[in-house]
Design a protein around this motif. Structure first.
Motif, PDB file in Angstrom:
ATOM      1  N   PRO A 231     -94.536  52.240 -63.754  1.00 29.44           N
ATOM      2  CA  PRO A 231     -93.367  51.342 -63.793  1.00 29.44           C
ATOM      3  C   PRO A 231     -93.728  49.863 -63.750  1.00 29.44           C
ATOM      4  O   PRO A 231     -92.951  49.031 -64.224  1.00 29.44           O
ATOM      5  CB  PRO A 231     -92.566  51.753 -62.546  1.00 29.44           C
ATOM      6  CG  PRO A 231     -92.970  53.155 -62.283  1.00 29.44           C
ATOM      7  CD  PRO A 231     -94.405  53.213 -62.639  1.00 29.44           C
TER       8      PRO A 231
ATOM      9  N   TYR B 167     -94.180  48.984 -67.188  1.00 29.93           N
ATOM     10  CA  TYR B 167     -92.843  49.023 -67.794  1.00 29.93           C
ATOM     11  C   TYR B 167     -92.094  47.720 -67.541  1.00 29.93           C
ATOM     12  O   TYR B 167     -91.453  47.165 -68.453  1.00 29.93           O
ATOM     13  CB  TYR B 167     -92.087  50.219 -67.230  1.00 29.93           C
ATOM     14  CG  TYR B 167     -90.599  50.153 -67.377  1.00 29.93           C
ATOM     15  CD1 TYR B 167     -89.997  50.300 -68.619  1.00 29.93           C
ATOM     16  CD2 TYR B 167     -89.784  49.962 -66.262  1.00 29.93           C
ATOM     17  CE1 TYR B 167     -88.622  50.241 -68.753  1.00 29.93           C
ATOM     18  CE2 TYR B 167     -88.412  49.912 -66.386  1.00 29.93           C
ATOM     19  CZ  TYR B 167     -87.836  50.049 -67.634  1.00 29.93           C
ATOM     20  OH  TYR B 167     -86.470  49.988 -67.764  1.00 29.93           O
ATOM     21  N   LEU B 168     -92.177  47.195 -66.335  1.00 22.23           N
ATOM     22  CA  LEU B 168     -91.461  45.953 -66.012  1.00 22.23           C
ATOM     23  C   LEU B 168     -92.003  44.776 -66.814  1.00 22.23           C
ATOM     24  O   LEU B 168     -91.229  43.989 -67.376  1.00 22.23           O
ATOM     25  CB  LEU B 168     -91.583  45.676 -64.511  1.00 22.23           C
ATOM     26  CG  LEU B 168     -90.667  46.462 -63.579  1.00 22.23           C
ATOM     27  CD1 LEU B 168     -90.977  46.117 -62.137  1.00 22.23           C
ATOM     28  CD2 LEU B 168     -89.215  46.179 -63.884  1.00 22.23           C
TER      29      LEU B 168
ATOM     30  N   ALA C  30     -90.250  50.807 -72.009  1.00 26.61           N
ATOM     31  CA  ALA C  30     -89.598  49.507 -72.218  1.00 26.61           C
ATOM     32  C   ALA C  30     -88.894  49.451 -73.565  1.00 26.61           C
ATOM     33  O   ALA C  30     -87.767  48.954 -73.666  1.00 26.61           O
ATOM     34  CB  ALA C  30     -90.632  48.392 -72.105  1.00 26.61           C
TER      35      ALA C  30
ATOM     36  N   THR D 118     -85.628  51.564 -73.502  1.00 26.90           N
ATOM     37  CA  THR D 118     -84.507  51.057 -72.705  1.00 26.90           C
ATOM     38  C   THR D 118     -84.180  49.605 -72.994  1.00 26.90           C
ATOM     39  O   THR D 118     -83.440  48.981 -72.232  1.00 26.90           O
ATOM     40  CB  THR D 118     -84.827  51.211 -71.203  1.00 26.90           C
ATOM     41  OG1 THR D 118     -86.032  50.493 -70.896  1.00 26.90           O
ATOM     42  CG2 THR D 118     -84.994  52.666 -70.834  1.00 26.90           C
ATOM     43  N   GLN D 119     -84.733  49.044 -74.067  1.00 29.30           N
ATOM     44  CA  GLN D 119     -84.454  47.641 -74.357  1.00 29.30           C
ATOM     45  C   GLN D 119     -83.030  47.441 -74.858  1.00 29.30           C
ATOM     46  O   GLN D 119     -82.282  46.595 -74.365  1.00 29.30           O
ATOM     47  CB  GLN D 119     -85.444  47.106 -75.400  1.00 29.30           C
ATOM     48  CG  GLN D 119     -85.200  45.646 -75.758  1.00 29.30           C
ATOM     49  CD  GLN D 119     -86.021  45.203 -76.942  1.00 29.30           C
ATOM     50  OE1 GLN D 119     -86.653  46.030 -77.608  1.00 29.30           O
ATOM     51  NE2 GLN D 119     -86.017  43.910 -77.219  1.00 29.30           N
TER      52      GLN D 119
ATOM     53  N   LEU E  23     -91.094  45.132 -70.452  1.00 27.41           N
ATOM     54  CA  LEU E  23     -89.682  44.850 -70.658  1.00 27.41           C
ATOM     55  C   LEU E  23     -89.407  43.354 -70.609  1.00 27.41           C
ATOM     56  O   LEU E  23     -88.597  42.837 -71.399  1.00 27.41           O
ATOM     57  CB  LEU E  23     -88.856  45.575 -69.592  1.00 27.41           C
ATOM     58  CG  LEU E  23     -87.337  45.582 -69.783  1.00 27.41           C
ATOM     59  CD1 LEU E  23     -86.973  46.296 -71.075  1.00 27.41           C
ATOM     60  CD2 LEU E  23     -86.655  46.250 -68.587  1.00 27.41           C
TER      61      LEU E  23
ATOM     62  N   ARG F  28     -77.797  53.072 -69.425  1.00 31.28           N
ATOM     63  CA  ARG F  28     -79.093  52.392 -69.415  1.00 31.28           C
ATOM     64  C   ARG F  28     -79.453  51.899 -68.014  1.00 31.28           C
ATOM     65  O   ARG F  28     -80.621  51.982 -67.597  1.00 31.28           O
ATOM     66  CB  ARG F  28     -79.085  51.228 -70.396  1.00 31.28           C
ATOM     67  CG  ARG F  28     -80.442  50.535 -70.514  1.00 31.28           C
ATOM     68  CD  ARG F  28     -80.418  49.382 -71.486  1.00 31.28           C
ATOM     69  NE  ARG F  28     -79.564  48.299 -71.025  1.00 31.28           N
ATOM     70  CZ  ARG F  28     -79.541  47.090 -71.582  1.00 31.28           C
ATOM     71  NH1 ARG F  28     -80.306  46.840 -72.636  1.00 31.28           N
ATOM     72  NH2 ARG F  28     -78.732  46.143 -71.125  1.00 31.28           N
TER      73      ARG F  28
ATOM     74  N   PHE G 242     -86.447  54.857 -63.468  1.00 32.12           N
ATOM     75  CA  PHE G 242     -87.815  54.517 -63.857  1.00 32.12           C
ATOM     76  C   PHE G 242     -88.532  53.717 -62.770  1.00 32.12           C
ATOM     77  O   PHE G 242     -89.764  53.793 -62.667  1.00 32.12           O
ATOM     78  CB  PHE G 242     -87.804  53.705 -65.150  1.00 32.12           C
ATOM     79  CG  PHE G 242     -87.606  54.533 -66.388  1.00 32.12           C
ATOM     80  CD1 PHE G 242     -87.590  55.917 -66.315  1.00 32.12           C
ATOM     81  CD2 PHE G 242     -87.414  53.932 -67.617  1.00 32.12           C
ATOM     82  CE1 PHE G 242     -87.397  56.694 -67.452  1.00 32.12           C
ATOM     83  CE2 PHE G 242     -87.236  54.696 -68.761  1.00 32.12           C
ATOM     84  CZ  PHE G 242     -87.218  56.082 -68.675  1.00 32.12           C
ATOM     85  N   LEU G 243     -87.801  52.975 -61.973  1.00 36.42           N
ATOM     86  CA  LEU G 243     -88.422  52.112 -60.967  1.00 36.42           C
ATOM     87  C   LEU G 243     -88.686  52.814 -59.638  1.00 36.42           C
ATOM     88  O   LEU G 243     -89.262  52.201 -58.731  1.00 36.42           O
ATOM     89  CB  LEU G 243     -87.538  50.883 -60.716  1.00 36.42           C
ATOM     90  CG  LEU G 243     -87.386  49.908 -61.880  1.00 36.42           C
ATOM     91  CD1 LEU G 243     -86.447  48.780 -61.508  1.00 36.42           C
ATOM     92  CD2 LEU G 243     -88.734  49.349 -62.296  1.00 36.42           C
TER      93      LEU G 243
ATOM     94  N   ARG H 259     -82.900  52.888 -66.061  1.00 39.87           N
ATOM     95  CA  ARG H 259     -83.833  51.856 -65.587  1.00 39.87           C
ATOM     96  C   ARG H 259     -84.077  51.973 -64.091  1.00 39.87           C
ATOM     97  O   ARG H 259     -85.201  51.766 -63.621  1.00 39.87           O
ATOM     98  CB  ARG H 259     -83.286  50.477 -65.941  1.00 39.87           C
ATOM     99  CG  ARG H 259     -83.440  50.091 -67.405  1.00 39.87           C
ATOM    100  CD  ARG H 259     -82.946  48.680 -67.644  1.00 39.87           C
ATOM    101  NE  ARG H 259     -83.231  48.216 -68.997  1.00 39.87           N
ATOM    102  CZ  ARG H 259     -82.927  47.021 -69.467  1.00 39.87           C
ATOM    103  NH1 ARG H 259     -82.297  46.146 -68.675  1.00 39.87           N
ATOM    104  NH2 ARG H 259     -83.244  46.672 -70.701  1.00 39.87           N
ATOM    105  N   SER H 260     -83.054  52.285 -63.337  1.00 39.05           N
ATOM    106  CA  SER H 260     -83.223  52.444 -61.889  1.00 39.05           C
ATOM    107  C   SER H 260     -84.103  53.645 -61.567  1.00 39.05           C
ATOM    108  O   SER H 260     -84.950  53.584 -60.668  1.00 39.05           O
ATOM    109  CB  SER H 260     -81.853  52.609 -61.223  1.00 39.05           C
ATOM    110  OG  SER H 260     -81.027  51.484 -61.484  1.00 39.05           O
TER     111      SER H 260
END
Length: 336
Positions: free
Chosen positions: A208, A211-212, A132, A135-136, A215, A142, A149-150, A146-147
């Motif tokens: 993840p 991570y969400l 997080a 990628t903030q 974030l 980016r 990572f999910l 992020r995609s």
């Protein structure tokens, strides 16, 4: 006009003013704005209770009724011989609970479930926070990162377990990769390595989620706080510790609780990854309940195990909800 005359006029005017609203109401005119607001407030206060009826009925049918049936089954001597007429099965009281605690691998399954869930969360928390933080801020690519990572989070659990089972089977891609560097760990899906295999796959599938939530917590950090810390010359570690981490305390506590409860209740991942009967090192609580019910056909005993697991899960949930309530009570203007 004299003073006495003015005193006589004032009561007459006041009485006429008091009779005017009553006469208007008797004539069928609309009530004043205060009356309308009062009626509107009452209707809006009662309206949510009526709106909760469909959801409440559905919750009773889906959650409350099966829960009561499970509690009733836990006090029955219900097996393959009495299942056909399970309503008239003999009632044995708390014998299933005593047997589950004293004469079954329930405590070992609880220990396995809690330990593997705790290990997975201890590893996924720093991974999710690091991802997080990385990628903030905006940079080129980016959205793509992020995609990516999910991907573990959006894949169904049975797909994740099937892919990892194929990779970790004897002669699979993991064994081939180990052979190229001269490492031989042994069997991943059977034997003493199975516990760490379950932890590894669970970490890959669940980080993840951390991570969400991390974030989302980072998005709530005020931009002025970042500017103030930069002007004060704060180092990156001090900025993380004293500026960013306080904002993440709430989301990470919620993520830790939800992750623990999800891992303890996770049936699909160990079931597909190791099959049934699973090795003793990965016979977690959901797997043990399934085996007791659908292989040993001890339905009453499995219902007692399920009820015990429900109580174990409710304890940390109650502690968290109590802590949240106390935090709300300490805030200014909150009702205590």
């Amino acid at each position: 006009m004299s003073t006495d005359a003015s005193h006589e006029v004032r009561p007459a005017v006041e009485s006429a003013a008091g009779r005017a609203p009553r006469a208007a109401n008797d004539a069928g005119q609309q009530p004043g704005p205060r009356d309308g607001l009062r009626r509107k407030g009452l209707s809006e206060r009662n309206r949510p209770l009526w709106m909760l009826i469909p959801g409440g009925v559905l919750m009773i049918i889906i959650i409350v009724v099966p829960l009561l049936l499970g509690i009733y089954m836990s006090i029955l001597n219900l097996d393959q011989y009495t299942l056909r007429k399970w309503v008239s099965a003999p009632i044995i009281g708390a014998e299933n609970f005593v047997e589950a605690v004293t004469n079954s691998p329930l405590l070992h399954a609880v220990w396995l479930s809690v330990s593997y869930s705790l290990l997975a969360m201890v590893v996924t928390l720093p991974l999710g926070i690091a991802a997080a933080v990385a990628t903030q801020n905006a940079f080129k690519g980016r959205a793509l990162i992020r995609s990516v990572f999910l991907i573990p989070y959006v894949l169904p659990s049975f797909v994740v377990a099937t892919v990892w089972r194929t990779m970790l089977q004897p002669g699979g891609i993991v064994d081939e990769a180990q052979a190229t560097v001269g490492i031989h760990v042994g069997l991943w899906l059977n034997g003493p390595q199975t516990f760490w295999t379950l932890v590894l796959v669970q970490i890959w599938a669940s980080w993840p989620f951390i991570y969400l939530l991390a974030l989302s917590g980072l998005q709530s950090v005020d931009h002025e706080v970042h500017e103030a810390s930069a002007l004060d010359g704060a180092l990156w570690w001090n900025k993380l510790r004293y500026v960013i981490f306080p904002y993440l305390k709430g989301p990470l506590a919620l993520a830790f609780l939800i992750g623990m409860l999800h891992h303890i209740n996770n049936f699909t991942l160990p079931f597909v990854l190791f099959g049934v009967p699973a090795p003793s090192d990965v016979e977690v609580l959901p797997i043990l309940t399934y085996v007791t019910s659908f292989q040993s056909f001890r339905f009453g005993l499995s219902a007692a195990m399920a009820f015990i697991s429900l109580v174990l899960i409710a304890i940390p949930l109650f502690v968290y909800l109590r802590a949240v309530k106390l935090d709300d009570a300490d805030t200014p203007g909150a009702k205590k």
